[in-house]
Every structure is written in C-alpha cells, then in structure tokens.
Design an enzyme around this catalytic site. Structure first.
Site, PDB file in Angstrom:
ATOM      1  N   PRO A   9     -17.430   6.480  -8.692  1.00 37.41           N
ATOM      2  CA  PRO A   9     -17.213   6.767 -10.113  1.00 37.41           C
ATOM      3  C   PRO A   9     -15.784   7.185 -10.445  1.00 37.41           C
ATOM      4  CG  PRO A   9     -18.425   8.543  -9.074  1.00 37.41           C
ATOM      5  CD  PRO A   9     -18.388   7.414  -8.086  1.00 37.41           C
ATOM      6  N   ASN A  10     -15.331   6.686 -11.575  1.00 35.32           N
ATOM      7  CA  ASN A  10     -14.030   7.016 -12.177  1.00 35.32           C
ATOM      8  C   ASN A  10     -12.831   6.383 -11.470  1.00 35.32           C
ATOM      9  OD1 ASN A  10     -15.092   8.776 -14.286  1.00 35.32           O
ATOM     10  ND2 ASN A  10     -15.628  10.157 -12.596  1.00 35.32           N
ATOM     11  N   ARG A  17      -5.749   7.957 -14.778  1.00 33.41           N
ATOM     12  CA  ARG A  17      -6.568   9.142 -14.554  1.00 33.41           C
ATOM     13  C   ARG A  17      -5.781  10.189 -13.757  1.00 33.41           C
ATOM     14  NH1 ARG A  17     -11.221   9.614  -9.925  1.00 33.41           N
ATOM     15  NH2 ARG A  17     -11.952  11.680 -10.495  1.00 33.41           N
ATOM     16  N   TYR A  22      -3.856  11.639  -8.604  1.00 31.03           N
ATOM     17  CA  TYR A  22      -4.255  10.371  -7.991  1.00 31.03           C
ATOM     18  C   TYR A  22      -3.175   9.287  -8.021  1.00 31.03           C
ATOM     19  CZ  TYR A  22      -8.849  12.572  -8.302  1.00 31.03           C
ATOM     20  OH  TYR A  22      -9.900  13.444  -8.171  1.00 31.03           O
ATOM     21  N   ASN A  73     -14.602   5.104  -0.702  1.00 30.52           N
ATOM     22  CA  ASN A  73     -14.181   6.248  -1.524  1.00 30.52           C
ATOM     23  C   ASN A  73     -15.309   6.486  -2.514  1.00 30.52           C
ATOM     24  OD1 ASN A  73     -13.098   8.192  -3.119  1.00 30.52           O
ATOM     25  ND2 ASN A  73     -11.135   7.156  -3.487  1.00 30.52           N
ATOM     26  N   ALA A  76     -16.665  11.469  -6.790  1.00 30.92           N
ATOM     27  CA  ALA A  76     -17.387  12.741  -6.898  1.00 30.92           C
ATOM     28  C   ALA A  76     -18.750  12.709  -6.210  1.00 30.92           C
ATOM     29  CB  ALA A  76     -17.546  13.113  -8.367  1.00 30.92           C
ATOM     30  N   HIS A  79     -19.530  14.559  -2.895  1.00 32.47           N
ATOM     31  CA  HIS A  79     -19.874  15.976  -2.792  1.00 32.47           C
ATOM     32  C   HIS A  79     -21.338  16.260  -3.140  1.00 32.47           C
ATOM     33  CE1 HIS A  79     -15.569  15.974  -2.613  1.00 32.47           C
ATOM     34  NE2 HIS A  79     -15.475  15.530  -3.853  1.00 32.47           N
ATOM     35  N   ASP A  86     -27.907   8.665   2.921  1.00 35.54           N
ATOM     36  CA  ASP A  86     -29.052   7.987   3.532  1.00 35.54           C
ATOM     37  C   ASP A  86     -28.848   6.474   3.593  1.00 35.54           C
ATOM     38  OD1 ASP A  86     -30.270  10.405   3.904  1.00 35.54           O
ATOM     39  OD2 ASP A  86     -31.776  10.166   2.329  1.00 35.54           O
ATOM     40  N   GLU A  97     -14.913   7.161   5.560  1.00 41.02           N
ATOM     41  CA  GLU A  97     -14.774   7.879   4.285  1.00 41.02           C
ATOM     42  C   GLU A  97     -13.284   8.034   3.967  1.00 41.02           C
ATOM     43  OE1 GLU A  97     -16.549  11.780   4.370  1.00 41.02           O
ATOM     44  OE2 GLU A  97     -15.633  12.361   2.459  1.00 41.02           O
ATOM     45  N   HIS A  99     -10.283   9.250   0.826  1.00 42.32           N
ATOM     46  CA  HIS A  99      -9.938   9.885  -0.451  1.00 42.32           C
ATOM     47  C   HIS A  99      -8.434   9.790  -0.649  1.00 42.32           C
ATOM     48  CE1 HIS A  99     -13.958  11.504  -0.725  1.00 42.32           C
ATOM     49  NE2 HIS A  99     -13.848  11.834   0.556  1.00 42.32           N
ATOM     50  N   LEU A 100      -8.040   9.576  -1.898  1.00 37.79           N
ATOM     51  CA  LEU A 100      -6.611   9.593  -2.234  1.00 37.79           C
ATOM     52  C   LEU A 100      -6.055  10.999  -2.048  1.00 37.79           C
ATOM     53  CD1 LEU A 100      -7.313   7.546  -5.398  1.00 37.79           C
ATOM     54  CD2 LEU A 100      -5.588   6.788  -3.766  1.00 37.79           C
ATOM     55  N   ARG A 106      -8.256  21.228  -2.332  1.00 40.00           N
ATOM     56  CA  ARG A 106      -8.545  21.311  -3.764  1.00 40.00           C
ATOM     57  C   ARG A 106      -9.671  22.329  -4.027  1.00 40.00           C
ATOM     58  NH1 ARG A 106      -9.220  15.551  -6.216  1.00 40.00           N
ATOM     59  NH2 ARG A 106      -8.968  16.794  -8.121  1.00 40.00           N
ATOM     60  N   ARG A 110     -15.093  20.576  -3.705  1.00 37.71           N
ATOM     61  CA  ARG A 110     -14.705  19.292  -3.101  1.00 37.71           C
ATOM     62  C   ARG A 110     -14.575  19.381  -1.583  1.00 37.71           C
ATOM     63  NH1 ARG A 110     -13.125  16.201  -7.684  1.00 37.71           N
ATOM     64  NH2 ARG A 110     -12.258  17.554  -9.282  1.00 37.71           N
TER      65      ARG A 110
HETATM   66  C1  DQA Z   1     -11.547  11.445  -4.692  1.00 41.57           C
HETATM   67  C2  DQA Z   1     -11.769  12.954  -4.553  1.00 41.57           C
HETATM   68  C3  DQA Z   1     -13.047  13.376  -5.258  1.00 41.57           C
HETATM   69  O1  DQA Z   1     -13.226  14.779  -5.143  1.00 41.57           O
HETATM   70  C4  DQA Z   1     -12.991  13.016  -6.721  1.00 41.57           C
HETATM   71  O2  DQA Z   1     -14.199  13.349  -7.365  1.00 41.57           O
HETATM   72  C5  DQA Z   1     -12.630  11.598  -6.951  1.00 41.57           C
HETATM   73  C6  DQA Z   1     -11.570  10.997  -6.135  1.00 41.57           C
HETATM   74  C7  DQA Z   1     -10.192  11.012  -4.101  1.00 41.57           C
HETATM   75  O3  DQA Z   1     -10.008   9.814  -3.857  1.00 41.57           O
HETATM   76  O4  DQA Z   1      -9.298  11.848  -3.901  1.00 41.57           O
HETATM   77  O5  DQA Z   1     -13.158  10.933  -7.842  1.00 41.57           O
HETATM   78  O6  DQA Z   1     -12.562  10.769  -3.961  1.00 41.57           O
END
Ligand code: DQA
Length: 144
Positions: A9-10, A17, A22, A73, A76, A79, A86, A97, A99-100, A106, A110
């Site tokens: 998401p996002n 954003r 990011y 990635n 959110a 978390h 699963d 896994e 993350h940027l 943070r 998170r």
């Molecule tokens: C994220 C870190 C997450 O905590 C956050 O909710 C994101 C982006 C990252 O790539 O740093 O949406 O996954």
C-alpha cells in the site's frame, strides 16, 4: 530465473509521497532500474503493486510455480499482516523483505515486522538501492 517484485500500500505514490523519507523516485522509475540490472544478469522480473492486503495474498499465491523468488516491500502491512506472513510461509516461495527507509530507526510501531521471520532476510534503509540489493539477494538465494 524469475523474480517477482511485490509492492504494498501507498507505494504507488512514490515520487510525491513524503519525499524526505522515501525520496523522489517513482515506482515506475524503480521498475526500470531493476529491470535494467536484471536483464544484465539474465533474470526475468515482474513488478506488481496493490493497496489491498487480499490482492497481495493472491499475488503471492499466483507466483507459485512461476517465480523463483519474491522481493517484497509490504509497506505498512509489514507491521500488521498475519495473512501476508501466512501466504509467504504457505507457498514456501523464498521471499526477501525490503524497505526504502530504515524501519528500525523510525517510529516504534515500524520496528516490528510480521513477515520477517518467514523471509530469507531483510534489507532496509538504502532507498532505491534496497530494490537493487533485493534483486542481488534474490539471485544469490537462487544460486544463479
Ligand atoms: C516502507 C516502510 C513502512 O513502514 C511504510 O509503511 C511504508 C514504506 C519502506 O519502504 O520504507 O509504506 O515499507
């Protein structure tokens, strides 16, 4: 060898954003960079993004027998999502896994990843390079 890059998401908003957190690179730009590096290594890459937890679960199920590895990635949902955890353990597809941002530097909420324990490993905090490092990790995991 095929690697599925899954984005939660996002992440469709990357570029505009919270650029201080990011960066200003869009997800489409990241996809181009990853695909360039992948083709130099003879690796096929597919990029998918969804804002929906259920759709992400379905994408993981759909990768069975198609992708050798997932670079994920989960945004959110990292978390919160037992369903994604699963799906990873249920399909058994080796998953990395990414993350940027450095989620451990943070907000406290998170720091916890629901998926980390079922992933091969975690890459966090390198901005766009987290995706490129994820590709490298996927190649290493697959022994190609
Ligand atoms: C994220 C870190 C997450 O905590 C956050 O909710 C994101 C982006 C990252 O790539 O740093 O949406 O996954």
């Amino acid at each position: 060898m095929k690697v599925l890059f899954l984005n939660g998401p996002n992440l469709n908003l990357l570029g505009t954003r919270e650029p201080g957190v990011y960066g200003k690179t869009t997800l489409a730009d990241i996809e181009v960079m990853v695909k360039e590096q992948a083709s130099a290594s003879g690796v096929e890459v597919e990029f998918l993004q969804s804002n929906s937890e259920g759709e992400l679960v379905s994408f993981i199920h759909g990768a069975r027998g198609k992708a050798n590895c997932i670079v994920f990635n989960a945004g959110a949902y990292t978390h919160t999502s037992i369903a994604l955890r699963d799906a990873i353990s249920g399909t058994g597809i080796p998953t990395i896994e990414i993350h940027l941002s450095n989620i451990h530097a943070r907000e406290e909420f998170r720091h916890k990843s629901m998926i980390a324990a079922v992933c091969v490993g975690q890459i966090a905090g390198f901005g766009v390079s987290s995706y490129l490092l994820g590709l490298q990790a996927a190649i290493n995991v697959n022994g190609k």
